[in-house]
Design a protein around this motif. Structure first.
Motif, mmCIF file in Angstrom:
data_model
loop_
_atom_site.group_PDB
_atom_site.id
_atom_site.type_symbol
_atom_site.label_atom_id
_atom_site.label_comp_id
_atom_site.label_asym_id
_atom_site.label_seq_id
_atom_site.Cartn_x
_atom_site.Cartn_y
_atom_site.Cartn_z
ATOM 1 N N HIS A 63 1.133 -0.926 -0.055
ATOM 2 C CA HIS A 63 0.395 0.130 0.377
ATOM 3 C C HIS A 63 0.661 0.972 -0.145
ATOM 4 O O HIS A 63 1.412 1.036 0.705
ATOM 5 C CB HIS A 63 -0.612 0.160 1.258
ATOM 6 C CG HIS A 63 -2.130 0.816 0.983
ATOM 7 N ND1 HIS A 63 -3.104 1.110 0.485
ATOM 8 C CD2 HIS A 63 -2.517 2.450 1.964
ATOM 9 C CE1 HIS A 63 -3.976 1.815 0.917
ATOM 10 N NE2 HIS A 63 -3.093 2.304 1.290
ATOM 11 N N PRO A 64 0.573 2.253 -0.923
ATOM 12 C CA PRO A 64 1.019 3.215 -1.409
ATOM 13 C C PRO A 64 1.227 4.396 0.257
ATOM 14 O O PRO A 64 -0.327 4.238 1.023
ATOM 15 C CB PRO A 64 0.738 4.132 -2.240
ATOM 16 C CG PRO A 64 -0.694 3.614 -1.947
ATOM 17 C CD PRO A 64 -0.864 2.318 -1.806
ATOM 18 N N CYS A 65 2.671 4.776 0.918
ATOM 19 C CA CYS A 65 1.979 6.013 1.977
ATOM 20 C C CYS A 65 1.386 7.960 1.485
ATOM 21 O O CYS A 65 1.199 8.435 2.128
ATOM 22 C CB CYS A 65 3.308 6.117 3.257
ATOM 23 S SG CYS A 65 3.470 4.451 3.221
ATOM 24 N N HIS A 66 1.948 7.600 0.098
ATOM 25 C CA HIS A 66 1.267 9.266 -0.805
ATOM 26 C C HIS A 66 2.541 9.880 -0.537
ATOM 27 O O HIS A 66 3.002 10.255 0.285
ATOM 28 C CB HIS A 66 -0.258 8.780 -0.383
ATOM 29 C CG HIS A 66 -0.842 8.334 -0.657
ATOM 30 N ND1 HIS A 66 -1.193 8.477 -1.736
ATOM 31 C CD2 HIS A 66 -2.272 7.241 -0.014
ATOM 32 C CE1 HIS A 66 -2.675 7.523 -1.998
ATOM 33 N NE2 HIS A 66 -2.685 6.863 -1.023
ATOM 34 N N PRO A 67 2.372 11.130 -1.502
ATOM 35 C CA PRO A 67 3.922 11.992 -0.585
ATOM 36 C C PRO A 67 3.555 12.904 0.461
ATOM 37 O O PRO A 67 2.253 13.009 0.969
ATOM 38 C CB PRO A 67 3.716 12.961 -2.547
ATOM 39 C CG PRO A 67 3.110 11.906 -3.007
ATOM 40 C CD PRO A 67 2.235 11.172 -2.520
ATOM 41 N N PRO A 68 4.719 12.801 0.783
ATOM 42 C CA PRO A 68 4.295 13.539 2.607
ATOM 43 C C PRO A 68 4.341 14.478 2.341
ATOM 44 O O PRO A 68 4.701 15.942 1.281
ATOM 45 C CB PRO A 68 5.737 12.865 2.903
ATOM 46 C CG PRO A 68 6.375 13.215 1.786
ATOM 47 C CD PRO A 68 6.039 12.620 1.109
ATOM 48 N N ILE A 69 3.683 16.039 3.108
ATOM 49 C CA ILE A 69 3.312 16.866 3.159
ATOM 50 C C ILE A 69 4.856 18.322 3.021
ATOM 51 O O ILE A 69 4.723 18.881 2.653
ATOM 52 C CB ILE A 69 2.683 17.358 4.168
ATOM 53 C CG1 ILE A 69 1.412 17.054 4.589
ATOM 54 C CG2 ILE A 69 2.264 19.219 4.604
ATOM 55 C CD1 ILE A 69 0.429 17.044 5.420
ATOM 56 N N PHE A 70 5.782 17.574 4.209
ATOM 57 C CA PHE A 70 6.815 17.641 4.469
ATOM 58 C C PHE A 70 8.161 16.891 3.097
ATOM 59 O O PHE A 70 8.329 15.982 3.456
ATOM 60 C CB PHE A 70 6.825 17.916 5.811
ATOM 61 C CG PHE A 70 6.307 18.785 6.815
ATOM 62 C CD1 PHE A 70 6.219 20.136 6.664
ATOM 63 C CD2 PHE A 70 6.167 17.630 7.569
ATOM 64 C CE1 PHE A 70 5.510 20.913 7.372
ATOM 65 C CE2 PHE A 70 5.021 17.796 7.948
ATOM 66 C CZ PHE A 70 4.864 19.311 8.572
ATOM 67 N N ASN A 71 8.142 17.817 2.300
ATOM 68 C CA ASN A 71 8.640 17.442 0.894
ATOM 69 C C ASN A 71 9.658 17.822 -0.006
ATOM 70 O O ASN A 71 10.230 19.305 0.894
ATOM 71 C CB ASN A 71 8.338 16.730 0.090
ATOM 72 C CG ASN A 71 7.175 17.662 -0.576
ATOM 73 O OD1 ASN A 71 7.783 18.354 -2.005
ATOM 74 N ND2 ASN A 71 6.235 17.619 -0.636
ATOM 75 N N ASP A 72 11.332 18.059 -0.372
ATOM 76 C CA ASP A 72 11.804 18.094 -1.036
ATOM 77 C C ASP A 72 11.696 17.851 -2.673
ATOM 78 O O ASP A 72 12.896 18.607 -3.528
ATOM 79 C CB ASP A 72 13.005 17.874 -1.094
ATOM 80 C CG ASP A 72 13.141 16.615 -1.525
ATOM 81 O OD1 ASP A 72 12.734 15.632 -1.844
ATOM 82 O OD2 ASP A 72 14.520 15.342 -1.656
ATOM 83 N N GLU A 73 10.114 18.233 -3.060
ATOM 84 C CA GLU A 73 9.999 18.127 -4.412
ATOM 85 C C GLU A 73 9.776 19.941 -5.406
ATOM 86 O O GLU A 73 9.363 20.665 -4.634
ATOM 87 C CB GLU A 73 8.946 17.458 -4.327
ATOM 88 C CG GLU A 73 8.421 16.249 -4.211
ATOM 89 C CD GLU A 73 9.119 15.261 -4.429
ATOM 90 O OE1 GLU A 73 9.431 15.265 -5.804
ATOM 91 O OE2 GLU A 73 9.023 14.201 -4.645
ATOM 92 N N THR A 74 11.203 20.116 -6.446
ATOM 93 C CA THR A 74 11.198 20.970 -7.134
ATOM 94 C C THR A 74 10.058 21.079 -8.493
ATOM 95 O O THR A 74 10.439 22.091 -8.389
ATOM 96 C CB THR A 74 12.650 21.313 -7.449
ATOM 97 O OG1 THR A 74 13.484 19.480 -7.531
ATOM 98 C CG2 THR A 74 13.616 20.925 -5.728
ATOM 99 N N ASN A 75 9.808 20.004 -9.001
ATOM 100 C CA ASN A 75 9.773 19.666 -10.059
ATOM 101 C C ASN A 75 8.190 20.310 -10.661
ATOM 102 O O ASN A 75 7.270 19.869 -9.269
ATOM 103 C CB ASN A 75 9.524 18.151 -10.855
ATOM 104 C CG ASN A 75 8.837 17.732 -11.949
ATOM 105 O OD1 ASN A 75 7.612 18.448 -12.121
ATOM 106 N ND2 ASN A 75 9.502 17.782 -13.191
#
Length: 278
Positions: free
Chosen positions: A116-128
């Motif tokens: 099962h996925p956790c889904h992307p966290p609220i606090f992240n380092d995504e820049t795209n």
């Protein structure tokens, strides 16, 4: 079981199935797609150029079966296909509800795996920009996953985890849990607690709007405070609340929450919640 398994993907034309089918296209796995709905079949054809096959054709030679179907259908579908599965075949579900409820057939010669996925966290380092708007995961944003081996060997777990890392990619972290622990996380933590409290927060926002606060101001104020309050509570940053905030929490928690609310994590409560789901 060979690392590059042959996969039969059931429910391939559904919302989740299409996500999985897309990620599996660029993988080393051979995939046979099963979808009973005409709309789902057309969606696979239009979006991914995939043609569906019959159940028998999908299962012929497949050593992994992924059930990307609603929880209410897993028990019936698993029972229907079980007689056609060879010993050692892995049956993978995408949620712990049906396995926890005992809806998988009594076949000790099969491998039962849950991911099962956790889904992307609220606090992240995504820049795209696309990753920053990928709230569900499985497309652009990194997410963690949880997996459980209900029955099988450590080698089987490695095979299942490798597939899970493909269908839910890109992956942040991967955790091995038990089926019972996964049930504590969902429906317990994520739905019974988190979704419920978030729904209450939305109702609270609507209430202050009804009392005269402009809607945009209320939304910006609440979402902004969710960010900073969440960062402090979950130790994303060092910090502490003001005395006024702590007093508001001390008053608000017993006003909003029953004293026995943690009983939602008792096994009987989890089982009843899953019974309603499945």
């Amino acid at each position: 079981m060979a690392a590059a398994a042959t996969i039969a993907l059931f429910g391939a034309g559904g919302k989740m199935g299409v996500r999985l089918a897309k990620n599996l296209q660029a993988s080393p796995y051979a995939v046979r797609h099963v979808e009973v709905g005409a709309a789902g079949q057309q969606r696979l054809q239009d979006e991914l150029g995939i043609h569906c096959v019959s159940v028998d054709a999908a299962l012929d030679g497949a050593n992994v079966v992924i059930l990307a179907v609603p929880d209410t259908l897993i028990g019936r579908l698993a029972a229907e296909i079980a007689p056609k599965l060879l010993p050692g075949t892995m049956v993978m579900t995408l949620d712990a509800a049906a396995p926890f409820a005992g809806h998988l057939p009594e076949r000790p010669d099969l491998v039962y795996f849950v991911a099962h996925p956790c889904h992307p966290p609220i606090f992240n380092d995504e820049t795209n920009p696309e990753a920053r708007r990928d709230f569900f995961g499985g497309a652009y944003a990194k997410q963690s996953i949880v997996s459980a081996l209900m029955q099988g060997t450590d080698e089987d777990f490695a095979v299942g985890e490798a597939i899970a890392k493909v269908i839910y990619q890109p992956i942040l972290r991967s955790y091995r849990l038990s089926v019972e622990q996964m049930a504590l996380l969902e429906p317990g933590l994520s739905e019974t607690v988190c979704a419920t409290l978030l729904d209450v927060m939305r109702e609270a926002m609507d209430e202050v709007v009804a009392r005269g606060v402009p809607a945009d101001a209320a939304r910006d104020f609440l979402l902004g405070h969710m960010t900073i309050l969440g960062a402090v509570i979950f130790k994303e940053i060092p910090g502490q609340f003001s005395d006024a905030c702590n007093k508001a929490i001390a008053f608000g928690k017993p006003r909003l929450m029953r004293d026995d609310w943690k009983q939602v994590f008792e096994r009987e409560e989890i089982a009843e919640s899953i019974r309603r789901i499945t």
